[in-house]
Design an enzyme around this catalytic site. Structure first.
Site, PDB file in Angstrom:
ATOM      1  N   GLU A 130      13.704 -22.686  19.852  1.00 20.66           N
ATOM      2  CA  GLU A 130      13.713 -21.533  20.748  1.00 20.66           C
ATOM      3  C   GLU A 130      12.365 -21.470  21.456  1.00 20.66           C
ATOM      4  O   GLU A 130      11.319 -21.413  20.807  1.00 20.66           O
ATOM      5  CB  GLU A 130      13.985 -20.232  19.983  1.00 20.66           C
ATOM      6  CG  GLU A 130      15.426 -20.151  19.476  1.00 20.66           C
ATOM      7  CD  GLU A 130      15.812 -18.783  18.916  1.00 20.66           C
ATOM      8  OE1 GLU A 130      14.911 -18.026  18.516  1.00 20.66           O
ATOM      9  OE2 GLU A 130      17.026 -18.502  18.886  1.00 20.66           O
ATOM     10  N   ARG A 182      30.630 -13.595  21.191  1.00 16.57           N
ATOM     11  CA  ARG A 182      31.433 -12.382  21.152  1.00 16.57           C
ATOM     12  C   ARG A 182      32.374 -12.325  22.342  1.00 16.57           C
ATOM     13  O   ARG A 182      33.446 -12.919  22.316  1.00 16.57           O
ATOM     14  CB  ARG A 182      30.527 -11.145  21.075  1.00 16.57           C
ATOM     15  CG  ARG A 182      29.886 -10.959  19.705  1.00 16.57           C
ATOM     16  CD  ARG A 182      29.214  -9.591  19.585  1.00 16.57           C
ATOM     17  NE  ARG A 182      28.252  -9.349  20.662  1.00 16.57           N
ATOM     18  CZ  ARG A 182      26.978  -9.767  20.632  1.00 16.57           C
ATOM     19  NH1 ARG A 182      26.529 -10.385  19.566  1.00 16.57           N
ATOM     20  NH2 ARG A 182      26.176  -9.541  21.628  1.00 16.57           N
ATOM     21  N   THR A 189      13.651 -15.976  22.546  1.00 14.17           N
ATOM     22  CA  THR A 189      13.919 -17.099  23.448  1.00 14.17           C
ATOM     23  C   THR A 189      13.839 -16.655  24.902  1.00 14.17           C
ATOM     24  O   THR A 189      14.447 -15.649  25.274  1.00 14.17           O
ATOM     25  CB  THR A 189      15.329 -17.644  23.165  1.00 14.17           C
ATOM     26  OG1 THR A 189      15.432 -17.891  21.781  1.00 14.17           O
ATOM     27  CG2 THR A 189      15.592 -18.908  23.948  1.00 14.17           C
ATOM     28  N   LYS A 229      16.276 -19.332   9.957  1.00 16.43           N
ATOM     29  CA  LYS A 229      15.049 -19.205  10.747  1.00 16.43           C
ATOM     30  C   LYS A 229      13.782 -19.497   9.944  1.00 16.43           C
ATOM     31  O   LYS A 229      12.804 -19.992  10.502  1.00 16.43           O
ATOM     32  CB  LYS A 229      14.928 -17.762  11.272  1.00 16.43           C
ATOM     33  CG  LYS A 229      16.025 -17.347  12.233  1.00 16.43           C
ATOM     34  CD  LYS A 229      15.738 -17.878  13.616  1.00 16.43           C
ATOM     35  CE  LYS A 229      16.702 -17.277  14.627  1.00 16.43           C
ATOM     36  NZ  LYS A 229      16.439 -17.795  15.979  1.00 16.43           N
ATOM     37  N   GLN A 285      22.653 -19.822  10.497  1.00 19.19           N
ATOM     38  CA  GLN A 285      22.440 -18.490  11.086  1.00 19.19           C
ATOM     39  C   GLN A 285      23.757 -17.759  11.330  1.00 19.19           C
ATOM     40  O   GLN A 285      23.906 -16.580  11.001  1.00 19.19           O
ATOM     41  CB  GLN A 285      21.672 -18.640  12.407  1.00 19.19           C
ATOM     42  CG  GLN A 285      21.325 -17.332  13.106  1.00 19.19           C
ATOM     43  CD  GLN A 285      20.680 -17.562  14.478  1.00 19.19           C
ATOM     44  OE1 GLN A 285      20.454 -18.689  14.895  1.00 19.19           O
ATOM     45  NE2 GLN A 285      20.373 -16.480  15.173  1.00 19.19           N
ATOM     46  N   TYR A 293      13.671 -10.079  20.887  1.00 19.98           N
ATOM     47  CA  TYR A 293      14.896 -10.676  21.444  1.00 19.98           C
ATOM     48  C   TYR A 293      15.005 -10.143  22.861  1.00 19.98           C
ATOM     49  O   TYR A 293      15.965  -9.499  23.224  1.00 19.98           O
ATOM     50  CB  TYR A 293      16.059 -10.199  20.554  1.00 19.98           C
ATOM     51  CG  TYR A 293      17.413 -10.833  20.749  1.00 19.98           C
ATOM     52  CD1 TYR A 293      17.603 -12.199  20.618  1.00 19.98           C
ATOM     53  CD2 TYR A 293      18.529 -10.034  21.023  1.00 19.98           C
ATOM     54  CE1 TYR A 293      18.860 -12.762  20.756  1.00 19.98           C
ATOM     55  CE2 TYR A 293      19.787 -10.588  21.157  1.00 19.98           C
ATOM     56  CZ  TYR A 293      19.944 -11.958  21.026  1.00 19.98           C
ATOM     57  OH  TYR A 293      21.205 -12.506  21.151  1.00 19.98           O
ATOM     58  N   ASP A 328      10.513 -21.164  17.694  1.00 20.91           N
ATOM     59  CA  ASP A 328      11.240 -20.548  16.575  1.00 20.91           C
ATOM     60  C   ASP A 328      12.424 -21.457  16.218  1.00 20.91           C
ATOM     61  O   ASP A 328      13.558 -21.233  16.641  1.00 20.91           O
ATOM     62  CB  ASP A 328      11.720 -19.153  17.009  1.00 20.91           C
ATOM     63  CG  ASP A 328      12.460 -18.424  15.904  1.00 20.91           C
ATOM     64  OD1 ASP A 328      12.287 -18.790  14.733  1.00 20.91           O
ATOM     65  OD2 ASP A 328      13.210 -17.485  16.232  1.00 20.91           O
ATOM     66  N   GLU A 339       9.557 -19.721  23.024  1.00 21.64           N
ATOM     67  CA  GLU A 339       9.048 -18.357  22.984  1.00 21.64           C
ATOM     68  C   GLU A 339       7.543 -18.345  23.255  1.00 21.64           C
ATOM     69  O   GLU A 339       6.864 -19.360  23.141  1.00 21.64           O
ATOM     70  CB  GLU A 339       9.307 -17.705  21.613  1.00 21.64           C
ATOM     71  CG  GLU A 339      10.780 -17.726  21.202  1.00 21.64           C
ATOM     72  CD  GLU A 339      11.105 -16.796  20.046  1.00 21.64           C
ATOM     73  OE1 GLU A 339      10.325 -15.851  19.793  1.00 21.64           O
ATOM     74  OE2 GLU A 339      12.138 -17.016  19.394  1.00 21.64           O
ATOM     75  N   HIS A 384      19.083 -14.645  27.733  1.00 25.69           N
ATOM     76  CA  HIS A 384      19.348 -15.245  26.420  1.00 25.69           C
ATOM     77  C   HIS A 384      20.316 -14.370  25.619  1.00 25.69           C
ATOM     78  O   HIS A 384      21.294 -14.872  25.058  1.00 25.69           O
ATOM     79  CB  HIS A 384      18.042 -15.439  25.644  1.00 25.69           C
ATOM     80  CG  HIS A 384      18.243 -15.891  24.232  1.00 25.69           C
ATOM     81  ND1 HIS A 384      18.718 -17.144  23.906  1.00 25.69           N
ATOM     82  CD2 HIS A 384      18.049 -15.253  23.050  1.00 25.69           C
ATOM     83  CE1 HIS A 384      18.796 -17.254  22.590  1.00 25.69           C
ATOM     84  NE2 HIS A 384      18.410 -16.128  22.046  1.00 25.69           N
TER      85      HIS A 384
HETATM   86 CA    CA Z   1      13.716 -16.214  18.058  1.00 26.76          CA
END
Ligand code: CA
Length: 427
Positions: free
Chosen positions: A211, A154, A361, A265, A252, A140, A245, A213, A145
């Site tokens: 995502e 949040r 990501t 996922k 999620q 991550y 991904d 990646e 991201h």
């Molecule tokens: Ca991911």
């Protein structure tokens, strides 16, 4: 400029096999994949332009050696066995292939008739996953991201979790559902809350996402109980692939507390077929973002530790035209692969040949460089308008997502080709 450590990267080399203009696969690439022609057994292959070359056939013809010392079985099926002895024998193989496939008057066409028998157009070859991905970890590591997700879910003032700047956050993923590029992806069913105050429901995900990646595939690591340092890490990295991904955001969001990603996922992840070696990417090495605060000593590195890889995502609606909806770059990642691998093993966790570690990501700092629909459409508040006039907050049935990546310098373009997947309706 030629790097004498990697003569196969010499920009002046040309192949005697045709390479179309703009191809990701010139003689300087020499990637490794696993393919099957006419329903035959899957074997290790490389690729020049739009032509595959069967490495098992080259071995049988006595032109190359088996890096695994296994009498040729290293070239049968997935590549894992080839990776057991580390980078040395693979470097020698890549160099030997470079010599066999280059247009060199001194060689005077030597072995070409034999090599031609091992060649096939890519369109006639079915590709499988390059390794078994016995273990798969997803990091991550894009600061933008992590920041974007933190803002949306949040608090903008505390978007990054307190640990984020101190260690490469990751989780152990599911390798059994990693599928080769081109495999359709069925919209998953699951449990989610349609709104924060609603009771949970069961049904097809309403927030299917991708995502963007890049994953790295490992050589054999070290035994359980030992660690790989940042200085050693790149000698344990075979090469890179593009990685999608796929994510169901509503599933999620409801399930992830407190243990992290699960059914949102593990229904599918898609991977590109050709592993571009770290050696082939050496000319594109570059400096990553400045790290502040300075990481703990076991995570520190010296010199440039990332690569300038241009990435893009195309979305094609059913019967429609492709829309490029994201342009990003691997170099945006805050944590390097060396740091990820050092962190992964610092507790003694072992790494084996053929494991896959994905980056997370990859979002840049501009809205058109965000690597997921979640960010591009900002949690559904800023829908994307496609060329056909339709809008997207998340992916619809019939949509095809294609990711591409390449590096370019000194007239040499090294790329991955693509990873693609089409969304099928839930069933
Ligand atoms: Ca991911």
């Amino acid at each position: 400029m030629t790097d004498h450590r990697f003569p196969a990267n010499d920009p002046s080399l040309r192949s005697w096999i045709e390479v179309p203009a703009g191809s990701d696969f010139p003689i300087q690439n020499i990637p490794f994949g696993v393919g099957s022609r006419d329903g035959e057994a899957f074997t290790a292959m490389t690729r020049i332009g739009d032509t595959t070359i069967d490495l098992h056939a080259l071995y049988e013809a006595g032109l190359i050696e088996d890096p695994s010392d296994a009498g040729g079985t290293g070239f049968m099926g997935q590549l894992d066995q080839l990776l057991l002895n580390g980078p040395g024998p693979i470097r020698a193989l890549r160099q030997r292939l470079s010599e066999l496939l280059r247009d060199d008057k001194a060689l005077n066409g030597l072995h070409r008739d034999t090599i031609r028998k091992a060649m096939a157009p890519v369109a006639e070859v079915e590709m499988d996953n390059p390794t078994f991905f016995s273990d798969y970890t997803d990091f991550y590591s894009s600061r933008q991201h992590a920041y974007n997700v933190g803002v949306m879910f949040r608090d903008p003032a505390n978007a990054l979790m307190p640990n984020w700047l101190h260690l490469p956050v990751g989780y152990h993923g599911r390798s059994s559902s990693i599928v080769p590029s081109g495999t359709p992806v069925r919209r998953p069913m699951g449990q989610f809350k349609p709104s924060p105050d609603a009771a949970p429901e069961f049904g097809p995900t309403r927030q299917l996402d991708f995502e963007l990646e890049v994953g790295f595939i490992t050589y054999e690591g070290k035994d359980l109980g030992e660690r790989i340092t940042t200085a050693e890490a790149e000698e344990h990295i075979f090469g890179l692939v593009l990685f999608n991904d796929w994510s169901a955001r509503d599933i999620q969001a409801w399930e992830y507390v407190p243990l992290g990603p699960f059914l949102g996922k593990n229904f599918a992840s898609s991977v590109s077929p050709w592993v571009v070696t770290l050696d082939a990417l050496e000319p594109f090495r570059t400096q990553g973002p400045q790290q502040d605060p300075l990481p703990l000593p076991y995570l520190r590195t010296e010199g440039p530790r990332t690569f300038d890889l241009r990435l893009e995502v195309g979305l094609t609606p059913r019967n429609g035209q492709e829309n490029i909806i994201c342009r990003s770059n691997f170099k945006h990642l805050y944590w390097s692969m060396a740091q990820q691998l050092a962190h992964h093993t610092v507790n003694g966790c072992n790494v084996r040949a053929g494991d896959l570690m994905a980056s997370g990501t990859i979002s840049g700092d501009t809205p058109d460089s965000y690597g997921s629909m979640l960010e591009l459409a900002w949690k559904g508040t800023k829908p994307l308008t496609l060329a056909d006039g339709s809008e997207r907050k998340f992916l619809q049935d019939g949509d095809t997502v294609v990711m591409r990546g390449h590096a370019e310098k000194d007239g040499v373009r090294i790329g991955f080709g693509e990873v693609s997947g089409k969304i099928l309706p839930a069933s």
